[in-house]
Design a protein around this motif. Structure first.
Motif, PDB file in Angstrom:
ATOM      1  N   ARG A 289       0.842  -1.184   0.000  1.00 19.91           N
ATOM      2  CA  ARG A 289       0.000   0.000   0.000  1.00 19.91           C
ATOM      3  C   ARG A 289       0.885   1.243   0.000  1.00 19.91           C
ATOM      4  N   VAL A 290       0.582   2.199  -0.866  1.00 20.81           N
ATOM      5  CA  VAL A 290       1.372   3.431  -0.940  1.00 20.81           C
ATOM      6  C   VAL A 290       0.976   4.342   0.213  1.00 20.81           C
ATOM      7  N   PRO A 291       1.926   4.757   1.063  1.00 18.69           N
ATOM      8  CA  PRO A 291       1.585   5.648   2.180  1.00 18.69           C
ATOM      9  C   PRO A 291       1.008   6.956   1.682  1.00 18.69           C
ATOM     10  N   ARG A 292       0.005   7.477   2.388  1.00 13.14           N
ATOM     11  CA  ARG A 292      -0.604   8.738   1.981  1.00 13.14           C
ATOM     12  C   ARG A 292       0.417   9.878   2.009  1.00 13.14           C
ATOM     13  N   ALA A 293       1.353   9.813   2.939  1.00 13.28           N
ATOM     14  CA  ALA A 293       2.337  10.891   3.048  1.00 13.28           C
ATOM     15  C   ALA A 293       3.237  10.967   1.824  1.00 13.28           C
ATOM     16  N   ALA A 294       3.337   9.849   1.072  1.00 10.62           N
ATOM     17  CA  ALA A 294       4.198   9.852  -0.107  1.00 10.62           C
ATOM     18  C   ALA A 294       3.556  10.536  -1.290  1.00 10.62           C
ATOM     19  N   TRP A 295       2.250  10.789  -1.215  1.00  8.11           N
ATOM     20  CA  TRP A 295       1.541  11.416  -2.320  1.00  8.11           C
ATOM     21  C   TRP A 295       1.227  12.870  -1.975  1.00  8.11           C
ATOM     22  N   PRO A 296       1.934  13.827  -2.577  1.00  8.82           N
ATOM     23  CA  PRO A 296       1.641  15.237  -2.270  1.00  8.82           C
ATOM     24  C   PRO A 296       0.237  15.605  -2.719  1.00  8.82           C
ATOM     25  N   LEU A 297      -0.615  15.981  -1.796  1.00  5.96           N
ATOM     26  CA  LEU A 297      -2.012  16.233  -2.128  1.00  5.96           C
ATOM     27  C   LEU A 297      -2.204  17.581  -2.797  1.00  5.96           C
ATOM     28  N   ARG A 298      -1.308  18.508  -2.553  1.00  3.03           N
ATOM     29  CA  ARG A 298      -1.443  19.829  -3.144  1.00  3.03           C
ATOM     30  C   ARG A 298      -1.137  19.771  -4.635  1.00  3.03           C
TER      31      ARG A 298
ATOM     32  N   ALA B 143      11.340  13.468 -20.373  1.00  6.38           N
ATOM     33  CA  ALA B 143      10.909  12.194 -19.797  1.00  6.38           C
ATOM     34  C   ALA B 143      12.019  11.621 -18.930  1.00  6.38           C
ATOM     35  N   HIS B 144      11.634  11.052 -17.774  1.00  3.27           N
ATOM     36  CA  HIS B 144      12.573  10.442 -16.837  1.00  3.27           C
ATOM     37  C   HIS B 144      12.078   9.049 -16.458  1.00  3.27           C
ATOM     38  N   ARG B 145      12.998   8.245 -15.945  1.00  9.46           N
ATOM     39  CA  ARG B 145      12.606   6.969 -15.375  1.00  9.46           C
ATOM     40  C   ARG B 145      12.014   7.179 -13.983  1.00  9.46           C
ATOM     41  N   VAL B 146      11.135   6.276 -13.602  1.00  6.22           N
ATOM     42  CA  VAL B 146      10.562   6.300 -12.262  1.00  6.22           C
ATOM     43  C   VAL B 146      11.580   5.700 -11.289  1.00  6.22           C
ATOM     44  N   VAL B 147      11.817   6.380 -10.175  1.00  4.50           N
ATOM     45  CA  VAL B 147      12.729   5.878  -9.146  1.00  4.50           C
ATOM     46  C   VAL B 147      11.946   4.974  -8.205  1.00  4.50           C
ATOM     47  N   ILE B 148      12.285   3.699  -8.200  1.00  9.88           N
ATOM     48  CA  ILE B 148      11.610   2.734  -7.342  1.00  9.88           C
ATOM     49  C   ILE B 148      12.043   2.952  -5.901  1.00  9.88           C
ATOM     50  N   GLY B 149      11.087   2.986  -5.000  1.00  7.26           N
ATOM     51  CA  GLY B 149      11.397   3.160  -3.594  1.00  7.26           C
ATOM     52  C   GLY B 149      11.268   4.588  -3.117  1.00  7.26           C
ATOM     53  N   GLY B 150      11.121   5.530  -4.059  1.00  2.60           N
ATOM     54  CA  GLY B 150      10.924   6.923  -3.678  1.00  2.60           C
ATOM     55  C   GLY B 150       9.447   7.229  -3.550  1.00  2.60           C
ATOM     56  N   ASP B 151       9.112   8.518  -3.517  1.00  2.00           N
ATOM     57  CA  ASP B 151       7.691   8.850  -3.466  1.00  2.00           C
ATOM     58  C   ASP B 151       7.087   8.670  -4.853  1.00  2.00           C
ATOM     59  N   ALA B 152       5.817   8.989  -4.977  1.00  2.00           N
ATOM     60  CA  ALA B 152       5.095   8.694  -6.214  1.00  2.00           C
ATOM     61  C   ALA B 152       5.662   9.426  -7.419  1.00  2.00           C
ATOM     62  N   PHE B 153       6.351  10.557  -7.201  1.00  5.05           N
ATOM     63  CA  PHE B 153       6.832  11.366  -8.309  1.00  5.05           C
ATOM     64  C   PHE B 153       8.358  11.450  -8.350  1.00  5.05           C
ATOM     65  N   ALA B 154       9.034  10.493  -7.722  1.00  5.36           N
ATOM     66  CA  ALA B 154      10.498  10.483  -7.737  1.00  5.36           C
ATOM     67  C   ALA B 154      10.990  10.110  -9.132  1.00  5.36           C
ATOM     68  N   ALA B 155      11.810  10.984  -9.716  1.00  3.80           N
ATOM     69  CA  ALA B 155      12.285  10.777 -11.080  1.00  3.80           C
ATOM     70  C   ALA B 155      13.799  10.692 -11.111  1.00  3.80           C
ATOM     71  N   GLY B 156      14.316   9.885 -12.054  1.00  9.17           N
ATOM     72  CA  GLY B 156      15.752   9.796 -12.236  1.00  9.17           C
ATOM     73  C   GLY B 156      16.321  11.092 -12.791  1.00  9.17           C
ATOM     74  N   GLU B 157      17.603  11.336 -12.522  1.00  9.93           N
ATOM     75  CA  GLU B 157      18.229  12.581 -12.959  1.00  9.93           C
ATOM     76  C   GLU B 157      18.448  12.613 -14.470  1.00  9.93           C
ATOM     77  N   GLU B 158      18.719  11.458 -15.068  1.00  8.21           N
ATOM     78  CA  GLU B 158      18.994  11.411 -16.496  1.00  8.21           C
ATOM     79  C   GLU B 158      17.710  11.499 -17.316  1.00  8.21           C
ATOM     80  N   ALA B 159      17.716  12.329 -18.339  1.00 11.36           N
ATOM     81  CA  ALA B 159      16.583  12.428 -19.248  1.00 11.36           C
ATOM     82  C   ALA B 159      16.665  11.292 -20.260  1.00 11.36           C
ATOM     83  N   ILE B 160      15.570  10.544 -20.424  1.00 10.54           N
ATOM     84  CA  ILE B 160      15.550   9.446 -21.387  1.00 10.54           C
ATOM     85  C   ILE B 160      14.879   9.858 -22.696  1.00 10.54           C
ATOM     86  N   ASP B 161      14.256  11.030 -22.700  1.00 10.97           N
ATOM     87  CA  ASP B 161      13.674  11.578 -23.921  1.00 10.97           C
ATOM     88  C   ASP B 161      13.304  13.030 -23.646  1.00 10.97           C
ATOM     89  N   SER B 162      13.398  13.873 -24.659  1.00 12.40           N
ATOM     90  CA  SER B 162      13.013  15.281 -24.495  1.00 12.40           C
ATOM     91  C   SER B 162      12.763  15.889 -25.862  1.00 12.40           C
TER      92      SER B 162
END
Length: 207
Positions: free
Chosen positions: A23-32, A71-90
């Motif tokens: 279950r994804v913790p509510r705190a990991a999802w920025p509601l604003r 476009a970035h890769r999704v960082v596994i283990g971070g919050d819902a919007f954690a993105a990798g630093e490297e751009a994979i497409d732009s």
């Protein structure tokens, strides 16, 4: 008897533990500034526009817009919007009509944006690069994160563009799309007028 049936229908302790672990913790999802869509895509505001203009209104379905995205890769283990630093497409200054975007996720995210707004989208493959991906950087069925900036929008024949120091105020792509829309409208109007001329309505006879 009813109590025994209810206990039998409850999930086993192991299954309950698995559900809790994933279950994804509510705190990991920025509601604003968080938005959702029917395609399991989520987005949030990264930056609000500082461009004040009477023509800078929210984008709507069917309007011609111009965007830049990374476009970035999704960082596994971070919050819902954690993105990798490297751009994979732009790409910069991509022009399309809302409802016919290069990625379905954009059709869900762009409505409501003002020129200068920046949103971060977390999209499944169905809203991004699909089942084929974009080898070698984007794998098939890969979930990605887009950072998208609205850089132009056509409102009632007025072209609103992003005003920045690096922007040369080139609106050729938007102007071309707007010209095509005007030509299509003119052709439709000529067809209607032609039909009215060829088949004028006859007044009904009165006894």
């Amino acid at each position: 008897m009813l109590a025994a049936i209810a206990r039998a229908c409850r999930a086993p302790p192991m299954l309950a533990a698995v559900r809790t672990a994933y279950r994804v913790p509510r705190a990991a999802w920025p509601l604003r500034g968080l938005g959702t869509s029917p395609t399991d895509m989520v987005w949030r505001e990264l930056a609000k526009t500082k461009q004040v203009s009477s023509f800078n209104a929210p984008a709507e379905n069917g309007q011609i817009v111009r965007v830049s995205y990374v476009a970035h890769r999704v960082v596994i283990g971070g919050d819902a919007f954690a993105a990798g630093e490297e751009a994979i497409d732009s790409r910069s200054n991509v022009t399309f009509r809302v409802g016919d975007a290069p990625f379905p996720a954009f059709d869900q995210c762009v409505p409501g944006m003002l020129v200068g707004d920046v949103r971060r989208i977390r999209s499944p493959h169905t809203g991004a690069y699909g089942v084929e991906g974009k080898p070698p950087k984007i794998a098939p069925f890969e979930e990605v994160i887009f950072d998208i900036t609205l850089t132009g929008c056509v409102h009632n024949m007025h072209i609103e563009t992003l005003e920045t120091d690096a922007d040369d105020h080139s609106v050729a792509a938007l102007g071309s799309a707007l010209s095509l829309s005007a030509q299509s409208l003119a052709r439709y109007a000529r067809k209607v007028l032609s039909k009215l001329t060829d088949n004028p309505s006859k007044p009904s006879s009165k006894e």
